[in-house]
Design an enzyme around this catalytic site. Sequence first.
Site, PDB file in Angstrom:
ATOM      1  N   GLU A   1      95.408  -8.359 -53.133  1.00 39.31           N
ATOM      2  CA  GLU A   1      95.211  -9.256 -54.175  1.00 39.31           C
ATOM      3  C   GLU A   1      96.212 -10.516 -54.066  1.00 39.31           C
ATOM      4  O   GLU A   1      95.710 -11.445 -53.460  1.00 39.31           O
ATOM      5  CB  GLU A   1      95.356  -8.690 -55.405  1.00 39.31           C
ATOM      6  CG  GLU A   1      94.292  -9.323 -56.583  1.00 39.31           C
ATOM      7  CD  GLU A   1      93.988  -8.662 -57.778  1.00 39.31           C
ATOM      8  OE1 GLU A   1      93.749  -9.000 -58.686  1.00 39.31           O
ATOM      9  OE2 GLU A   1      94.071  -7.341 -57.694  1.00 39.31           O
TER      10      GLU A   1
ATOM     11  N   GLU B   1     102.054  -2.873 -63.984  1.00 41.80           N
ATOM     12  CA  GLU B   1     100.812  -3.528 -64.426  1.00 41.80           C
ATOM     13  C   GLU B   1     100.102  -2.649 -65.539  1.00 41.80           C
ATOM     14  O   GLU B   1      99.564  -3.366 -66.350  1.00 41.80           O
ATOM     15  CB  GLU B   1      99.990  -3.412 -63.142  1.00 41.80           C
ATOM     16  CG  GLU B   1      98.595  -4.235 -63.464  1.00 41.80           C
ATOM     17  CD  GLU B   1      97.652  -4.036 -62.275  1.00 41.80           C
ATOM     18  OE1 GLU B   1      96.703  -4.885 -62.113  1.00 41.80           O
ATOM     19  OE2 GLU B   1      97.827  -3.247 -61.357  1.00 41.80           O
TER      20      GLU B   1
END
Length: 887
Positions: free
Chosen positions: A486, A756
């Site tokens: 990502e 996260e």
Amino acid sequence: MSGLSALDLRVEHLAEPRGLNTATPRFSWALASERMGAHQTAWRIRVFEVTLGGETLLWDSGRVASPQSQHVPYAGPPLPRDAVLTWQLSVWDETGALSDARPPAPIFTGLRQEDWAGQWIARYFVLPAGREVPADTIYDNRWQARPADYVRRSFAVADRPVRALLYISALGLYEPWLNGQRVGEDVLAPGWTDYHTRVEYQVHDVTDHVVAGENVIGAILGEGWYSGRVGHNQRRAGNHYGGRPALICALHLHHADGRVEIIASDDQWQTRQGPICYSDFLMGEMYDARLALEGWSERPGRLEGWQPVECFVPDPRPPLLEAARAQPVREIARLEARFLRYSASGAALFDLGQNIAGYCALTVFAPAGARFVLRHGEILDGAGELYVANLRHAVATDIFIAAGQGEERFCPRFTFHGFRYVELTLPDGLSPEDVRLSGIAISTATPQTGTLSFGHEMLDRLVSNINWSQRDNFIAVPTDCPQRDERYGWTADAQVFWKTAGYFADCSAFLAKWMLDIADGQSPEGAFPDVAPTKPLNPYRLTPQPGAPGWGDAPIILAWEHWLRHADRELVEAYYPAFERWMAHIGAPNPDFLRRNAVYNNYGDWLSVGPASDRTLVATAYWYRIAHLMEKLANVLGRMSDAARYRQLANAIGDAFRREFLGSDGRLLGDTQTAYLLALDFGLLSGPDRDRAADRLVALITAADGHLQTGFLGVRHLCPVLSGIGRDDLAIDLVLKDSYPSWGFSIGHGATTIWERWDGWTPERGFQSANMNSFNHYAYGSVGEWLWSRLAGIDATEAAPGYRVIALSPWFEPRIGQCEARYRSTRGLVESRWQCGAEGTVSWSVLLPPGTEGQVSLPPNFRLADSAAAMPERLVSGRHEFQLVPR
């Protein structure tokens, strides 16, 4: 001489600008003095061009009676291009004394678009007839990752130049070489932009590298963000912007007789592939030392086995070439790896002790053909094995093949990984004791401005985790994570974290560059992208939809935070038209002032735990927030009619919000922590409605056994709102909590960066879904702003932005014991140190830089130990010491 001194000299936010994108650069500096009330009364700037004969004065401002120390514009004759300048600063204090002289600070003026002599060069896709590719050219299509390209050119100069400046950039990544020496210390240059719109170049002073006679200039090219893999769209994982890396450069040789000789990228260059068999951000790098190109950057003439380059015009259009606006990516730390044990596969498992973004340096003695495989991971699984499922399609594996020539060192050039642990597969006959392994952390070299520590081990670890996640993810752009497939510049993640980021590092130049990336990605309809850089001109965007609430709103929020910290009017003015287009884009499909009709996605309070917040409520709250900020930004620019218009819009949105989402019982739709946090912090509620919302927020936290239940958008507001409603005690409970979900929970389970997800791993359920589970993601680290602004008590003020007046509102907490904060603001060093003593007493020390004031707000339960004295509401600059006792 004066006790006043100038420091931290900056031009356009940079200590050493290597190229200017403006004809009127701005000068800034900080001040230092511990003398009470010290301040600057005048300044003088002199700008010189460094020439063969010494220095030529270009501009002398003369003595200017002014306290200004920020954003002073150049006011001399037009600056020369392709030049090296210095500037000298003098300041006078309130007594009329002149400060100590500062060493001259350099400025490279750089080139304009029309000055560039170089062409874009690259390896041919298909060679012209009759020109064969050398037989030993390497192609490794295991993941369709390409070999690195080596490019070179030999040139001769009759006499050694008095100055040599190398201007260089790439579509992809480059590492420059000149006469067998690597040029500079930048890594992953030139960074990431929308390559279809603009590319930034770097300037290197290579005077000491060039010799009279034969010289060789060269570079190694990697794919990077341009043609390599970034993101998780595997259908088009690579080739986002183009199909091959390319170089452009111009070496300007300034001679004693005034001639400027230019050696530029053109059809005289040669190229071939060598020992870097492939190099890709997500796949990793393979280096076969047996294929090393000995002397490739220092052997004169045209070399056998090398092919001609192709000169070409990039598609769909040549990008603008502009000077780098931010600091380069650099190696910032080296951590020695500690051998843990052998894994189940027989590989050696090493631990750096810290989760980083970067790569490994491996030193070995091994026979020719010996193969070393390095796999990288952030965490170990329940069996103590390297956990890589959360990397998704990122292979994160580097391979080194030895040449068998004594001590050999491998360090990747064009890849990086997010990792703490390394699994090293060794050739037969070698053990961990036979190698040296270390991890090298990389980051954009934003100047570190803040240090914060407490008398509490877990809080100190939290501060470290926040800082490391920031540095690991500030790599050319502020990314979401450095490990998986990502690594996007997600805008909401950054906007909730930006105030925190500004305490730990000077992010002004970094933001100046990234705001341009965001603006470049704005759609013709006015939608800002969710990630930047992106590709607005290409149908294959890096993300499928632009402009989600909280994400597309980010540029306005970032500009406001930048204004508060740096009082930089120019950035606000530059992007104000883009902000207006965004506001119009939101408003057109939502005439009832509820933000529910649009073409973009709505992520809501992303990754929250507990009940989900209503997405339309969150979106409308953010619309109110940015309308209110647009009123403030319009006031900054003196656009009073705009300010009135946005104030009217904000009032209309607020009325609609309360009609739609506020019940007669005082509860908000969804009844979630985030709903109340946004409504309270954004000012959507007042009077009894605000009081009831505050009580309900406290009740929800209590019902959750004292735990948070927020996601990315809500978490930033949690502790500030609790402090704002007089519940600092509850905010501190949350920060110190070590049970799930909390910051302390991850720390208690070994986190060295911010996770996260609150439940990235739990003892009951193990790992969260491998589809999205980073262990290095700064968004939840936004609590850092509260640690700085409330526990340390250092903050900017809206009435006097840029730290002219500094808010001092520390909270003295016995459970924490002490706090020591040092923050190098744009105006100078701010310190706040407190320590709890016996019987509830507190010692508090404050340092304010010259020319500033402190606006004091003590906890209501403290007073000065001298009961006859009152704590002043305003402090002048200098050092202050206070003894406080409970009331």
